[in-house]
Scaffold this motif. Structure first.
Motif, PDB file in Angstrom:
ATOM      1  N   PRO A 248       9.223  34.247  74.717  1.00  0.00           N
ATOM      2  CA  PRO A 248      10.604  35.176  74.658  1.00  0.00           C
ATOM      3  C   PRO A 248      10.000  37.048  73.745  1.00  0.00           C
ATOM      4  O   PRO A 248       9.421  36.399  72.651  1.00  0.00           O
ATOM      5  N   MET A 249      10.139  37.836  74.936  1.00  0.00           N
ATOM      6  CA  MET A 249       9.734  38.934  73.703  1.00  0.00           C
ATOM      7  C   MET A 249       7.838  39.630  73.634  1.00  0.00           C
ATOM      8  O   MET A 249       7.691  40.114  73.026  1.00  0.00           O
ATOM      9  N   ILE A 250       7.328  38.525  74.249  1.00  0.00           N
ATOM     10  CA  ILE A 250       5.720  38.721  73.414  1.00  0.00           C
ATOM     11  C   ILE A 250       5.864  38.282  75.261  1.00  0.00           C
ATOM     12  O   ILE A 250       4.314  39.517  75.443  1.00  0.00           O
ATOM     13  N   THR A 251       5.751  37.269  75.649  1.00  0.00           N
ATOM     14  CA  THR A 251       4.766  37.609  77.205  1.00  0.00           C
ATOM     15  C   THR A 251       5.709  37.681  78.441  1.00  0.00           C
ATOM     16  O   THR A 251       4.849  37.339  79.486  1.00  0.00           O
ATOM     17  N   ASP A 252       7.131  37.485  78.366  1.00  0.00           N
ATOM     18  CA  ASP A 252       8.079  37.192  79.649  1.00  0.00           C
ATOM     19  C   ASP A 252       7.801  38.458  80.454  1.00  0.00           C
ATOM     20  O   ASP A 252       8.470  37.779  81.672  1.00  0.00           O
ATOM     21  N   ALA A 253       7.598  39.853  79.752  1.00  0.00           N
ATOM     22  CA  ALA A 253       8.146  40.532  80.824  1.00  0.00           C
ATOM     23  C   ALA A 253       6.736  41.376  82.192  1.00  0.00           C
ATOM     24  O   ALA A 253       6.923  41.159  82.568  1.00  0.00           O
ATOM     25  N   GLU A 254       5.962  39.651  81.474  1.00  0.00           N
ATOM     26  CA  GLU A 254       4.462  39.355  82.385  1.00  0.00           C
ATOM     27  C   GLU A 254       4.726  38.842  83.905  1.00  0.00           C
ATOM     28  O   GLU A 254       3.760  38.829  84.500  1.00  0.00           O
ATOM     29  N   ILE A 255       5.953  37.810  83.156  1.00  0.00           N
ATOM     30  CA  ILE A 255       6.357  36.805  84.878  1.00  0.00           C
ATOM     31  C   ILE A 255       5.296  37.515  86.047  1.00  0.00           C
ATOM     32  O   ILE A 255       4.830  36.741  86.773  1.00  0.00           O
ATOM     33  N   GLU A 256       6.221  38.661  86.841  1.00  0.00           N
ATOM     34  CA  GLU A 256       5.451  38.724  87.722  1.00  0.00           C
ATOM     35  C   GLU A 256       5.067  39.390  87.499  1.00  0.00           C
ATOM     36  O   GLU A 256       3.945  39.061  88.966  1.00  0.00           O
ATOM     37  N   HIS A 257       3.806  40.038  87.245  1.00  0.00           N
ATOM     38  CA  HIS A 257       2.323  40.893  87.051  1.00  0.00           C
ATOM     39  C   HIS A 257       1.665  39.621  87.250  1.00  0.00           C
ATOM     40  O   HIS A 257       0.266  39.726  88.147  1.00  0.00           O
ATOM     41  N   ILE A 258       1.853  38.667  86.461  1.00  0.00           N
ATOM     42  CA  ILE A 258       0.697  37.245  86.532  1.00  0.00           C
ATOM     43  C   ILE A 258       0.662  37.057  87.685  1.00  0.00           C
ATOM     44  O   ILE A 258      -0.637  36.426  88.158  1.00  0.00           O
ATOM     45  N   LEU A 259       1.586  36.068  87.933  1.00  0.00           N
ATOM     46  CA  LEU A 259       1.996  35.573  89.102  1.00  0.00           C
ATOM     47  C   LEU A 259       1.418  36.780  90.734  1.00  0.00           C
ATOM     48  O   LEU A 259       0.620  35.755  91.714  1.00  0.00           O
ATOM     49  N   GLU A 260       1.305  37.836  91.038  1.00  0.00           N
ATOM     50  CA  GLU A 260       1.138  38.693  91.474  1.00  0.00           C
ATOM     51  C   GLU A 260      -0.485  38.731  91.454  1.00  0.00           C
ATOM     52  O   GLU A 260      -1.137  38.297  92.437  1.00  0.00           O
ATOM     53  N   ALA A 261      -0.862  39.556  90.326  1.00  0.00           N
ATOM     54  CA  ALA A 261      -2.205  39.165  90.160  1.00  0.00           C
ATOM     55  C   ALA A 261      -3.508  37.399  90.454  1.00  0.00           C
ATOM     56  O   ALA A 261      -4.529  37.889  90.869  1.00  0.00           O
ATOM     57  N   VAL A 262      -2.794  36.299  90.038  1.00  0.00           N
ATOM     58  CA  VAL A 262      -3.371  35.081  90.104  1.00  0.00           C
ATOM     59  C   VAL A 262      -2.920  35.199  91.373  1.00  0.00           C
ATOM     60  O   VAL A 262      -3.943  34.845  92.623  1.00  0.00           O
ATOM     61  N   HIS A 263      -2.253  35.437  92.839  1.00  0.00           N
ATOM     62  CA  HIS A 263      -2.343  35.225  93.633  1.00  0.00           C
ATOM     63  C   HIS A 263      -2.963  36.240  95.131  1.00  0.00           C
ATOM     64  O   HIS A 263      -3.903  35.510  95.376  1.00  0.00           O
ATOM     65  N   GLU A 264      -2.556  37.090  94.169  1.00  0.00           N
ATOM     66  CA  GLU A 264      -4.093  38.314  94.798  1.00  0.00           C
ATOM     67  C   GLU A 264      -5.645  37.698  94.887  1.00  0.00           C
ATOM     68  O   GLU A 264      -6.820  37.716  95.188  1.00  0.00           O
ATOM     69  N   ALA A 265      -5.810  37.390  93.641  1.00  0.00           N
ATOM     70  CA  ALA A 265      -7.270  36.305  93.391  1.00  0.00           C
ATOM     71  C   ALA A 265      -7.894  35.114  93.765  1.00  0.00           C
ATOM     72  O   ALA A 265      -8.564  34.291  93.355  1.00  0.00           O
ATOM     73  N   GLY A 266      -5.857  34.505  94.545  1.00  0.00           N
ATOM     74  CA  GLY A 266      -6.549  33.531  95.860  1.00  0.00           C
ATOM     75  C   GLY A 266      -5.817  31.926  95.076  1.00  0.00           C
ATOM     76  O   GLY A 266      -6.058  30.737  95.315  1.00  0.00           O
ATOM     77  N   ALA A 267      -5.304  31.934  93.716  1.00  0.00           N
ATOM     78  CA  ALA A 267      -4.143  30.651  93.239  1.00  0.00           C
ATOM     79  C   ALA A 267      -3.742  30.312  94.898  1.00  0.00           C
ATOM     80  O   ALA A 267      -2.700  31.398  95.387  1.00  0.00           O
ATOM     81  N   MET A 268      -4.289  28.750  94.759  1.00  0.00           N
ATOM     82  CA  MET A 268      -2.723  28.577  95.559  1.00  0.00           C
ATOM     83  C   MET A 268      -1.551  27.885  95.673  1.00  0.00           C
ATOM     84  O   MET A 268      -0.383  28.492  96.093  1.00  0.00           O
ATOM     85  N   GLY A 269      -1.297  27.353  93.998  1.00  0.00           N
ATOM     86  CA  GLY A 269      -0.057  26.967  93.357  1.00  0.00           C
ATOM     87  C   GLY A 269      -0.070  28.093  91.684  1.00  0.00           C
ATOM     88  O   GLY A 269      -1.529  28.623  91.078  1.00  0.00           O
ATOM     89  N   ALA A 270       1.564  27.363  91.202  1.00  0.00           N
ATOM     90  CA  ALA A 270       1.203  28.462  89.954  1.00  0.00           C
ATOM     91  C   ALA A 270       2.815  27.696  89.824  1.00  0.00           C
ATOM     92  O   ALA A 270       3.830  26.446  90.111  1.00  0.00           O
ATOM     93  N   GLY A 271       2.763  27.564  88.292  1.00  0.00           N
ATOM     94  CA  GLY A 271       3.692  26.944  87.213  1.00  0.00           C
ATOM     95  C   GLY A 271       3.585  27.160  86.111  1.00  0.00           C
ATOM     96  O   GLY A 271       3.701  27.661  85.511  1.00  0.00           O
ATOM     97  N   HIS A 272       4.529  27.087  85.522  1.00  0.00           N
ATOM     98  CA  HIS A 272       4.780  27.832  83.683  1.00  0.00           C
ATOM     99  C   HIS A 272       5.279  26.608  82.907  1.00  0.00           C
ATOM    100  O   HIS A 272       6.551  25.602  82.812  1.00  0.00           O
ATOM    101  N   ILE A 273       5.573  26.838  81.454  1.00  0.00           N
ATOM    102  CA  ILE A 273       6.054  26.398  80.278  1.00  0.00           C
ATOM    103  C   ILE A 273       5.913  27.193  79.591  1.00  0.00           C
ATOM    104  O   ILE A 273       5.745  27.932  79.415  1.00  0.00           O
ATOM    105  N   LEU A 274       7.272  26.931  79.061  1.00  0.00           N
ATOM    106  CA  LEU A 274       7.700  27.934  77.436  1.00  0.00           C
ATOM    107  C   LEU A 274       7.482  27.421  76.478  1.00  0.00           C
ATOM    108  O   LEU A 274       6.662  25.534  76.486  1.00  0.00           O
TER     109      LEU A 274
END
Length: 368
Positions: A248-274
């Motif tokens: 929180p307040m360090i990387t949480d603002a990037e959630i959507e951007h990271i998912l977009e970037a890895v999807h474009e790179a070819g990732a088939m799935g994704a998960g997240h951990i707090l």
């Protein structure tokens, strides 16, 4: 006089190329020593102009007695794992595995990323355990308390030896890594993938190079991890991304951007951990936070505690990975909505039906 490999400073300060800033005391230490300056300026250095020496990486050779670790945790996706190394030179300050170094009477702080052990007989022990009568194959997580493709793997090649054995025996496995070295083994990973035997999850914490260099100083840069996802996918390897940890307040603002970037790179799935802060890790983390983000440290810890029932950490199954409360729910909702919008196809199942137990290596060799 300061001892070798110790940082000579009256107070902790950030160390270039390292995640931790000090030797946080392990919870099993019976005695704790602390220097007190007598006012003559002699405690930390004889000469103030003498440059502080960097902490060097030390690797100890370990001969493991067993190599497969088993767990019955309901909130992790594997029941057995193999760790080729102890400690990890990537130096990720948030690593949940840091407290495991306390069992070795070493610090979960700097020691975790500078005093490493290489289990050079890991593949040999793994062969013995897979050959045991009655062994039931279940996917092995290769590298959990350590990244199996951290820098020292270039020399020791232990993870590659394990991959070769798992391919030989048609045994399924999964990998989580943030190392650039993973692409060295694309030949083996592609062959494993042809038999539905492997998943690779690339950990992507942030897309910000400057932040990454502070959080995980010796891991691959974010753009390299995206490149690795693309290369693995092009080779036919099922690859996904793990947004871990979300802070929180360090990387949480990037959630959507990271998912977009890895999807474009070819990732088939994704998960997240707090972010998780078990045992001594909370001290390592607080120290890092005050060194790098002093202006928001109190706010970050307040949000973490709001998601952990008022504490720094809640170890309960079902809660430790995702947290609870409004902010944790918001993170989960944002992740799920972005994941659904992007249309990830999901990771294919692993196949354990073709496992063939290996023969034990004997002094007589293979006669027939």
């Amino acid at each position: 006089m300061a001892s070798p490999n110790k940082i000579r400073m009256p107070e902790a300060s950030a160390i270039k190329g390292r995640g931790a800033a000090s030797q946080v005391v392990g919870r099993f230490e019976k005695t704790v020593s602390r220097g007190e300056d007598d006012g003559w300026g002699s405690l930390y250095a004889e000469d103030d102009t003498d440059p502080i020496q960097p902490v060097q990486t030390e690797v100890r050779i370990e001969r493991a007695r067993t190599i497969i670790s088993r767990n019955q945790s309901p909130d992790v996706g594997f029941s057995q794992s193999v760790n080729p190394y102890r400690g990890c030179e990537h130096g990720c300050v948030y690593c949940f595995a840091r407290p495991s170094h306390a069992y070795l009477d070493l610090s979960p702080g700097l020691d975790f990323e500078t005093k490493l052990s290489a289990k050079t007989n890991a593949a040999e022990r793994l062969r013995d355990e897979l050959a045991k009568p009655g062994y039931q194959p279940h996917p092995i997580a290769l590298g959990i308390n350590t990244d199996g493709w951290q820098p020292i793997e270039r020399e020791h090649r232990i993870s590659r030896q394990c991959l070769e054995l798992l391919l030989e025996t048609r045994h399924p496995l999964s990998i989580v890594t943030k190392a650039s070295l993973i692409v060295r083994d694309i030949d083996l990973l592609a062959e494993l993938a042809r038999h539905d035997l492997v998943h690779v999850m690339v950990s992507v914490t942030t897309l910000d190079n400057r932040l990454s260099s502070k959080l995980e100083p010796r891991a691959a840069a974010p753009h390299t991890r995206l490149k690795n996802i693309r290369l693995l996918r092009e080779a036919g390897v099922p690859v996904g991304a793990l947004l871990a940890p979300i802070i929180p307040m360090i990387t949480d603002a990037e959630i959507e951007h990271i998912l977009e970037a890895v999807h474009e790179a070819g990732a088939m799935g994704a998960g997240h951990i707090l972010l998780r802060l078990p045992h001594e890790l909370k001290e390592v983390w607080r120290e890092w936070l005050h060194l790098h983000y002093p202006e928001r440290a109190a706010h970050v810890m307040s949000l973490i505690q709001q998601m952990r029932g008022g504490k720094d950490y809640d170890s309960r199954f079902g809660k430790r990975m995702q947290g609870e409360g409004p902010f944790a729910q918001l993170i989960t909702q944002r992740f799920r909505k972005a994941y659904a919008r992007l249309g990830f196809c999901g990771m294919p199942p692993l196949d354990d039906s073709h496992f063939t137990p290996p023969r034990k290596i004997t002094p007589q060799g293979e006669l027939f």
